[in-house]
Write a protein that holds these residues in place. Sequence first.
Motif: not given
Length: 246
Positions: A234-243
């Motif tokens: 159910y997740i789309t269009g996201q940019t997940l920062a793993v920083d």
Amino acid sequence: MSRNRFGDKVIIVTGGGSGLGEDYCKAFCAEGGRVVCADIDAATAARTTQALNKAGGTALAVTCDVTKAHDVERMVEEALHAYGRLDVLVNNAGVIRRRSLVGTTEEDWDREIDTDLKGPYLCARAAVPHMKERGYGKIVNISSVAGIVGCISTAYAASKAGINGLTRQWALELAPHGIRVNSVAPGYTATPINEKLRQTPAAKRIGETIPLGWGKPADMTAAVLFLSANESDYITGQTLAVDGGL
Ligand code: NAI
């Protein structure tokens, strides 16, 4: 966590021969996925794949330059020929040249934009028709914090910001076909791409600017696998920062 989270899945990882891509390939195999390790460097793709198969995984090495449409189309054909389906594309292959604005040559610009921005477009264009046929698919684009806050290099920052835009565009366009598109934006993580940087005093200074310090490949892998698995459907269009809070 299920050891078989990717038991029925076929995953292409570009730039899978070394660094973060190698870690993604290992993790997908460890959770039952059948992996296509695609890399411009035939030797690293072969080495990584041999190690995975020896450890009981199912992996195929494909030599592929993501900047060449012909190579990319062949990569997808080889995946379908070997495994009969394609569920996940991880657009990971990337290069960086650390240059200031004025120090960036047109050749630097072309190489980074071709690999880091055009490459993911060519790969998605080749993979999507097969995902559409089955009404399901996942694309995980590997971006960078450089595409959010800027840092390091003109062409790199532009290509990674472009990836975040493509992620939103493709998410919108492909949702009716059941294809989810997200990106992971890693922060500074020790891999061959920054081997020279890590030998300079700058590496320590950079570490001091990151609230949680430098990242490990496993930190990025957890996010990439989550966005590749059914649990994130159910997740789309996201940019997940793993920083680490950078
Ligand atoms: P790496 O240099 O260790 O691995 C990159 C892989 O891509 C190599 O195996 C290389 O042979 C392959 N590759 C390069 N050009 C290619 C092409 N034209 N076609 C196919 N394969 C090609 O780098 P690393 O660190 O594993 O980076 C992977 C991705 O993560 C890149 O997109 C990079 O921009 C991104 N990233 C990495 C960060 C880090 O700190 N390591 C931070 C932010 C983003």
